[in-house]
Design a protein around this motif. Structure first.
Motif, PDB file in Angstrom:
ATOM      1  N   LEU A   4       0.819  -1.214   0.000  1.00  8.51           N
ATOM      2  CA  LEU A   4       0.000   0.000   0.000  1.00  8.51           C
ATOM      3  C   LEU A   4       0.852   1.264   0.000  1.00  8.51           C
ATOM      4  CD1 LEU A   4      -2.858  -0.922   2.510  1.00  8.51           C
ATOM      5  CD2 LEU A   4      -2.935  -0.956   0.009  1.00  8.51           C
ATOM      6  N   ASP A   5       2.131   1.135   0.347  1.00  7.91           N
ATOM      7  CA  ASP A   5       3.005   2.311   0.417  1.00  7.91           C
ATOM      8  C   ASP A   5       3.151   2.982  -0.947  1.00  7.91           C
ATOM      9  OD1 ASP A   5       3.343   1.761   3.074  1.00  7.91           O
ATOM     10  OD2 ASP A   5       5.357   0.909   2.858  1.00  7.91           O
ATOM     11  N   GLN A   6       2.987   2.199  -2.035  1.00 10.76           N
ATOM     12  CA  GLN A   6       3.123   2.783  -3.367  1.00 10.76           C
ATOM     13  C   GLN A   6       1.985   3.740  -3.706  1.00 10.76           C
ATOM     14  OE1 GLN A   6       2.362  -0.122  -6.665  1.00 10.76           O
ATOM     15  NE2 GLN A   6       1.784  -1.502  -4.993  1.00 10.76           N
ATOM     16  N   GLN A  46      -9.585  -2.031   1.225  1.00 10.91           N
ATOM     17  CA  GLN A  46      -9.137  -3.369   1.621  1.00 10.91           C
ATOM     18  C   GLN A  46      -8.460  -4.080   0.446  1.00 10.91           C
ATOM     19  OE1 GLN A  46     -11.867  -5.653   4.163  1.00 10.91           O
ATOM     20  NE2 GLN A  46     -13.205  -3.847   4.238  1.00 10.91           N
ATOM     21  N   LEU A  47      -7.564  -3.365  -0.203  1.00 10.54           N
ATOM     22  CA  LEU A  47      -6.894  -3.874  -1.391  1.00 10.54           C
ATOM     23  C   LEU A  47      -6.003  -5.060  -1.070  1.00 10.54           C
ATOM     24  CD1 LEU A  47      -5.871  -0.479  -2.984  1.00 10.54           C
ATOM     25  CD2 LEU A  47      -7.322  -2.187  -4.087  1.00 10.54           C
ATOM     26  N   ASN A  48      -5.977  -6.016  -1.979  1.00 17.88           N
ATOM     27  CA  ASN A  48      -4.931  -7.025  -1.923  1.00 17.88           C
ATOM     28  C   ASN A  48      -3.744  -6.529  -2.756  1.00 17.88           C
ATOM     29  OD1 ASN A  48      -5.643  -7.518  -4.634  1.00 17.88           O
ATOM     30  ND2 ASN A  48      -6.969  -9.236  -4.075  1.00 17.88           N
ATOM     31  N   GLU A  49      -2.675  -7.301  -2.784  1.00 15.02           N
ATOM     32  CA  GLU A  49      -1.474  -6.821  -3.458  1.00 15.02           C
ATOM     33  C   GLU A  49      -1.699  -6.640  -4.955  1.00 15.02           C
ATOM     34  OE1 GLU A  49       3.353  -7.677  -3.615  1.00 15.02           O
ATOM     35  OE2 GLU A  49       2.004  -9.057  -2.543  1.00 15.02           O
ATOM     36  N   ALA A  50      -2.430  -7.569  -5.571  1.00 16.35           N
ATOM     37  CA  ALA A  50      -2.687  -7.452  -7.008  1.00 16.35           C
ATOM     38  C   ALA A  50      -3.503  -6.200  -7.304  1.00 16.35           C
ATOM     39  CB  ALA A  50      -3.419  -8.695  -7.510  1.00 16.35           C
ATOM     40  N   ALA A  56      -2.287   1.247  -8.834  1.00 13.35           N
ATOM     41  CA  ALA A  56      -1.137   2.148  -8.896  1.00 13.35           C
ATOM     42  C   ALA A  56      -0.711   2.342 -10.341  1.00 13.35           C
ATOM     43  CB  ALA A  56       0.021   1.579  -8.070  1.00 13.35           C
ATOM     44  N   GLY A  57      -0.724   1.257 -11.110  1.00 19.35           N
ATOM     45  CA  GLY A  57      -0.387   1.365 -12.525  1.00 19.35           C
ATOM     46  C   GLY A  57      -1.367   2.221 -13.303  1.00 19.35           C
ATOM     47  N   ARG A  58      -2.645   2.106 -12.986  1.00 15.77           N
ATOM     48  CA  ARG A  58      -3.648   2.938 -13.654  1.00 15.77           C
ATOM     49  C   ARG A  58      -3.403   4.421 -13.365  1.00 15.77           C
ATOM     50  NH1 ARG A  58      -8.481   3.094 -12.395  1.00 15.77           N
ATOM     51  NH2 ARG A  58      -9.372   3.374 -14.465  1.00 15.77           N
ATOM     52  N   ILE A  59      -3.087   4.732 -12.120  1.00 15.92           N
ATOM     53  CA  ILE A  59      -2.846   6.129 -11.762  1.00 15.92           C
ATOM     54  C   ILE A  59      -1.583   6.648 -12.436  1.00 15.92           C
ATOM     55  CG2 ILE A  59      -2.252   7.657  -9.843  1.00 15.92           C
ATOM     56  CD1 ILE A  59      -4.201   5.986  -8.127  1.00 15.92           C
ATOM     57  N   GLY A 272     -11.524  -8.774  -8.020  1.00 14.62           N
ATOM     58  CA  GLY A 272     -10.113  -9.046  -8.226  1.00 14.62           C
ATOM     59  C   GLY A 272      -9.174  -8.141  -7.459  1.00 14.62           C
ATOM     60  N   ASN A 273      -9.724  -7.124  -6.797  1.00 13.96           N
ATOM     61  CA  ASN A 273      -8.880  -6.118  -6.143  1.00 13.96           C
ATOM     62  C   ASN A 273      -8.803  -6.269  -4.630  1.00 13.96           C
ATOM     63  OD1 ASN A 273      -8.274  -4.546  -8.561  1.00 13.96           O
ATOM     64  ND2 ASN A 273     -10.455  -4.048  -8.554  1.00 13.96           N
ATOM     65  N   THR A 274      -9.605  -7.162  -4.076  1.00 16.68           N
ATOM     66  CA  THR A 274      -9.645  -7.349  -2.634  1.00 16.68           C
ATOM     67  C   THR A 274      -9.943  -8.805  -2.326  1.00 16.68           C
ATOM     68  OG1 THR A 274     -10.767  -6.678  -0.583  1.00 16.68           O
ATOM     69  CG2 THR A 274     -12.093  -6.687  -2.593  1.00 16.68           C
ATOM     70  N   ASP A 275      -9.493  -9.258  -1.176  1.00 18.78           N
ATOM     71  CA  ASP A 275      -9.816 -10.610  -0.733  1.00 18.78           C
ATOM     72  C   ASP A 275     -11.082 -10.626   0.123  1.00 18.78           C
ATOM     73  OD1 ASP A 275      -7.524 -11.597  -1.999  1.00 18.78           O
ATOM     74  OD2 ASP A 275      -6.276 -11.147  -0.241  1.00 18.78           O
ATOM     75  N   ALA A 276     -11.640  -9.460   0.384  1.00 18.25           N
ATOM     76  CA  ALA A 276     -12.859  -9.355   1.180  1.00 18.25           C
ATOM     77  C   ALA A 276     -14.080  -9.370   0.259  1.00 18.25           C
ATOM     78  CB  ALA A 276     -12.844  -8.072   2.003  1.00 18.25           C
ATOM     79  N   ASP A 277     -15.199  -9.840   0.768  1.00 23.52           N
ATOM     80  CA  ASP A 277     -16.464  -9.767   0.032  1.00 23.52           C
ATOM     81  C   ASP A 277     -17.145  -8.457   0.408  1.00 23.52           C
ATOM     82  OD1 ASP A 277     -18.886  -9.982  -1.184  1.00 23.52           O
ATOM     83  OD2 ASP A 277     -19.515 -11.823  -0.164  1.00 23.52           O
ATOM     84  N   LEU A 278     -17.015  -7.478  -0.469  1.00 23.49           N
ATOM     85  CA  LEU A 278     -17.582  -6.149  -0.217  1.00 23.49           C
ATOM     86  C   LEU A 278     -18.821  -5.892  -1.070  1.00 23.49           C
ATOM     87  CD1 LEU A 278     -14.215  -4.164  -0.128  1.00 23.49           C
ATOM     88  CD2 LEU A 278     -15.621  -4.853   1.822  1.00 23.49           C
TER      89      LEU A 278
END
Length: 387
Positions: A4-6, A46-50, A56-59, A272-278
């Motif tokens: 998340l630091d990126q 609640q982002l996962n690493e992927a 970050a790449g999109r930004i 695909g962006n989180t491991d949580a069910d949101l």
């Protein structure tokens, strides 16, 4: 979670500057929305690493586009002399047939519209001409494939095609003002901030983007631009002011069908962006978000009724050529035999049967159908007579 630091503005800007060799990002009005977005991504999504890496790449891509846009206009100030003629802006709740309608209208020989690949890679990276365009198209195809692969069931929901007409929202997102991040991530504080944001400068940049695309492709000169984005509901007055020669074709569909379909789409994009069910949190967020958009839209319609033309979802599906003809006539665009033939040809080659069926149930998202219908009755009773 060091990944998340990126998600830090200065770090991402440094990456963009290193990637382009450019330094000037232009006026800094993009910084507040960028900072709000990044904070919401770090603290709420609640982002996962992927997911963190992807966004970050999109930004970084958006920042690189800002750098290249500022540089291009400095080198070619004649771009700002381009006369862009926007004829129709398709606006409405998501999942109301707006993608089909835009692609149908844009098939007319008299019209033009965004193509998805150029909304994500809109600017030359070098002076290699056709080779540069081919490289940008290939990168866009890879990105669209990645998006579909990461979003479970997405191919049944949206006809994703890197080389088809699509909405201009990715270009508005270059100002970091758009509902794309909200549709892919759980970002309640960013969404709340967006509701009160002045989007005038973002829309001025959208107008400039249209000039840039037209300058790159002179065949678009003299043709009517067909724009489309549900995001315009967040800034209806600004949209009308930015494109004073255009009408808004407003698409309408039963709200319980709209929301169920959209909850499913957002859940797919978020997965695909989180491991949580949101999915339920996103459903609650978007229910209130879209209701507020409609509440804010109605006074603008009442002030400028001549700028709106209504299209019902069932009528669009049952008579698409008739709907397209009516919209063109409302926009003052004469319809001829070439338009009819082109529209009929497009419809023949773009049948819904070519994609998997899209299934959804409001109950899966913790939403009661009767309560939802009541909450949106102020809109549906007036604008959705088809029931």
């Amino acid at each position: 979670m060091r990944f998340l630091d990126q998600l830090d503005a200065e770090a991402l800007i440094a990456r963009a500057r290193a990637g382009t060799g450019l330094d000037d990002l232009g006026p800094d009005h993009f910084r507040e929305p960028l900072d709000v977005l990044l904070r919401s991504m770090r603290e709420e999504a609640q982002l996962n690493e992927a997911g963190a890496n992807f966004h970050a790449g999109r930004i970084v891509n958006a920042l690189e586009n800002r750098l290249r846009r500022v540089d291009l206009v400095k080198c070619h100030p004649e771009i700002l002399d381009e006369q862009v003629d926007v004829g129709v802006i398709i606006v409405g709740l998501p999942r109301t047939g707006s993608t089909m309608l835009q692609r149908l209208l844009a098939a007319s020989p008299q019209a033009t519209a965004m193509v998805w690949w150029e909304t994500v890679f809109p600017l030359p990276r070098d002076d290699s001409g056709a080779a540069d365009i081919a490289a940008r198209k290939a990168d866009a195809k890879a990105l669209s494939d990645q998006l579909v692969a990461a979003s479970e069931g997405f191919e049944a929901i949206h006809p994703m095609d890197a080389f088809a007409h699509d909405e201009e929202l990715p270009l508005i997102e270059q100002s970091f003002i758009s509902n794309i991040p909200e549709s892919m991530l759980y970002l309640p504080s960013y969404g709340e901030w967006l509701l009160g944001a002045d989007q005038t400068k973002a829309y001025a940049e959208l107008h400039e983007w249209l000039k840039i695309l037209q300058w790159q492709d002179p065949s678009r000169r003299g043709r009517k631009w067909i724009l489309k984005a549900p995001h315009h509901l967040t800034a209806v007055r600004t949209t009308l002011d930015t494109f004073p020669g255009a009408i808004i074709a407003m698409t309408h569909r039963r709200v319980d069908h709209v929301m169920g379909s959209y909850y499913s789409m957002v859940a797919s994009l978020t997965s695909g962006n989180t491991d949580a069910d949101l999915s339920r949190e996103q459903a609650a967020h978007w229910t209130q978000r879209l209701r507020r958009n409609l509440v804010d839209m109605i006074p603008v319609r009442e002030e400028r009724p001549e700028r709106f033309f209504d299209i019902q979802y069932r009528a669009l599906l049952s008579d698409p050529v008739g709907s397209a003809t009516a919209i063109f006539q409302a926009a003052g665009i004469p319809v001829d035999d070439a338009d009819i033939a082109t529209w009929e040809g497009w419809l023949a080659g773009n049948k819904r049967d070519n994609r998997p069926s899209h299934n959804y149930d409001l109950a899966d998202y913790g939403v009661d159908q009767d309560a939802l219908v009541r909450d949106f009755a102020f809109y549906s009773d007036i604008y959705v007579p088809e029931g």
